[in-house]
Design an enzyme around this catalytic site. Structure first.
Site, PDB file in Angstrom:
ATOM      1  N   THR A 221       3.986  -6.284   0.945  1.00 37.35           N
ATOM      2  CA  THR A 221       4.215  -4.896   1.318  1.00 37.35           C
ATOM      3  C   THR A 221       5.401  -4.857   2.266  1.00 37.35           C
ATOM      4  O   THR A 221       5.232  -4.924   3.476  1.00 37.35           O
ATOM      5  CB  THR A 221       2.978  -4.317   2.005  1.00 37.35           C
ATOM      6  OG1 THR A 221       1.862  -4.634   1.221  1.00 37.35           O
ATOM      7  CG2 THR A 221       3.078  -2.821   2.134  1.00 37.35           C
ATOM      8  N   LEU A 222       6.611  -4.827   1.720  1.00 36.66           N
ATOM      9  CA  LEU A 222       7.752  -4.675   2.619  1.00 36.66           C
ATOM     10  C   LEU A 222       8.201  -3.222   2.640  1.00 36.66           C
ATOM     11  O   LEU A 222       8.973  -2.813   3.480  1.00 36.66           O
ATOM     12  CB  LEU A 222       8.886  -5.618   2.223  1.00 36.66           C
ATOM     13  CG  LEU A 222       8.474  -7.085   2.362  1.00 36.66           C
ATOM     14  CD1 LEU A 222       9.616  -8.018   2.015  1.00 36.66           C
ATOM     15  CD2 LEU A 222       7.972  -7.406   3.760  1.00 36.66           C
TER      16      LEU A 222
END
Lengths: 253, 249
Positions: free
Chosen positions: B17-18
């Site tokens: 989850t960037l």
């Protein structure tokens, strides 16, 4: 092998690999952009801390503000001074997640030391241990301006100052955090007395004077430095006496 | 770039989850005399789109703990699953089917978890608000609020607004608290009704100023007896201002 429509499968595969390559590493993403796009695991909660060592005492101060994005006050009662045992005080600034982790690490090491040797660790040993723990994370550092203070084995006040990767120095006074560039010159003048002329009267560093200087340092910093404020957390350790803590109000704007 | 590096980079983009996907915005919580109240709206946004409506962002863990979240919805569901299993393991460990994790225990666990994940450069994209009643050394239950951010920054305030609410209404909460203290003395606490009223007012402010906030919200209340998420409420708001605003193109 040259690609031709005689071998449509090879053309398709070549296209696919070129496509995935350009998707993963598009030519418009130059080095600077790639670096900027990387997720930053650090954040900065601001605030400042300072410590002064005397003959047989040490005075440690910090503010209690925790800010967000350098514009918003998240919390006005954050503790940045951690009393680790009767003679060791850790004070920190920088990334608060690392501060919490570093505190946990030191507390568990101190606990183990107490279990192994049936005595509390001294600040001299803890100072070296902290340096090694910081350097251990050399390539993914704890982003903390740590200062370790306490009463050493000989009963004298001790202040150890660190950079985030474990460079250690024993000093008479130190400061770290957002207002460091304001507090250090003030201490240079008033404690180190390196910026006053020879004729100027140089008062001795008593406990009362050290406490007053730390309070003054934070009141000055709170006037001019936005991430420093709310409260002064003052911790005083003197040889043979229990550690004394107090909170004093500061500007809240 | 070699093929395996390409594969690695794609994996990195897809498996971490960037950038959050479906997100929740502000959570607001305040302590009162004998408990804590918390509020969050009921929408998960996809960028600026109100993608999923009627999604609860408050999770009742047990009779003394509620958890509210802002940030990525999928990451929270993952965390929710972990906490649920953790609570189950705790019952087994205690050999007591009624054993419950205290809010402070949950908060400590989540702090360690989120800090660990950020240290692996693979963050859980959430700001978590753990509220509840925490037994002190004498066993007396005291109001508890614990915050953890996605980078593992944790603290215990008496009142809090996260997300855009931190910018918008943290100050109005503080003003209300101080007004209350100025009237009734420094040690005074809000009553439950005052706290819930304050949250409704806060939610209205958030709704006016935060594009991602939604009119449907729910309030959670933890007292020394129980924790409950109240039925959803709908906010209408006062839009009379629109009549006098002529700055539309």
């Amino acid at each position: 092998m040259t690609l031709s429509m005689d071998n449509p499968m090879a053309v398709m595969n070549a296209f696919k690999s070129a496509m995935s390559q350009v998707r993963a590493d598009p030519p418009w993403r130059d080095a600077a952009r790639k670096h900027g796009d990387r997720w930053n695991p650090y954040s900065f909660e601001g605030g400042s801390t300072a410590a002064i060592a005397g003959e047989d005492f040490v005075v440690v101060g910090s503010d209690t503000r925790m800010s967000q994005f350098e514009v918003n006050v998240m919390f006005r009662e954050a503790e940045k001074i951690h009393v680790l045992n009767d003679s060791i005080i850790l004070t920190t600034s920088g990334f608060y997640g690392d501060v919490l982790q570093l505190k946990r690490v030191l507390e568990s090491r101190l606990h183990k030391y107490r279990f192994d040797y049936r005595t509390d660790m001294t600040v001299d040993l803890c100072a070296e241990m902290l340096a090694r723990n910081l350097y251990y994370k050399r390539f993914f550092p704890y982003y903390t301006g740590a200062i370790l203070a306490g009463i050493d084995e000989k009963g004298r006040g001790a202040v150890f100052s660190y950079d985030p990767i474990g460079c250690i120095e024993r000093l008479q006074y130190s400061a770290s955090g957002a207002a460091e560039p304001m507090i250090i010159p003030f201490f240079d003048c008033q404690v180190g007395q390196v910026t006053v002329s020879k004729e100027t009267e140089k008062p001795a560093l008593t406990l009362e004077r050290a406490i007053s200087l730390v309070k003054d340092a934070f009141r000055v910093a709170a006037e001019r430095e936005t991430s420093t404020g709310d409260k002064i957390h003052l911790v005083v350790a003197a040889h043979g006496k229990p550690i004394h803590q107090e909170f004093l109000l500061l500007r809240e704007d | 770039m070699a093929a395996h590096q390409v594969a690695h980079r794609i994996a990195e983009e897809n498996q971490r989850t960037l950038n959050p996907t479906c997100t929740g915005t502000s959570v607001v919580a305040v302590t009162f005399d004998g408990g804590v109240a918390i509020v969050a709206d009921r929408v998960a946004s996809y960028g600026k789109t109100a993608r999923y409506k009627g999604v609860s962002r408050l999770y009742r863990l047990n009779s003394s703990t509620l958890i509210g979240f802002g940030g990525d919805h999928a990451d929270f569901q993952f965390i929710q699953n972990l906490i649920y299993r953790r609570a189950h393991d705790y019952k087994a460990m205690c050999g007591d089917p009624d054993a419950e994790l205290s809010p402070m225990a949950v908060h400590s666990y989540l702090t360690a978890l989120l800090y660990y994940r950020r240290s692996r450069m693979n963050p859980l994209w959430n700001t978590l608000v753990v509220v509840g009643t925490q037994p002190d050394d004498e066993g007396v239950k005291k109001p508890f609020i614990g915050i953890v951010t996605l980078k593992g920054v944790a603290y215990h305030p008496k009142y809090v607004a996260t997300g855009l609410g931190a910018m918008l209404i943290q100050q109005s909460l503080e003003t209300e608290f101080r007004k209350h203290q100025a009237t009734y003395g420094a040690e005074t606490k809000l009553t439950k009704d005052e706290a819930v009223g304050l949250l409704r007012k806060a939610m209205e402010l958030v709704y006016y100023h935060d594009c991602l906030a939604h009119s449907e919200y729910e309030i959670g209340v933890v007292t020394t007896e129980d924790a409950a998420v109240l039925p959803p409420e709908e906010l209408v708001g006062n839009w009379a201002m629109a009549e006098t605003n002529c700055n539309y193109e």
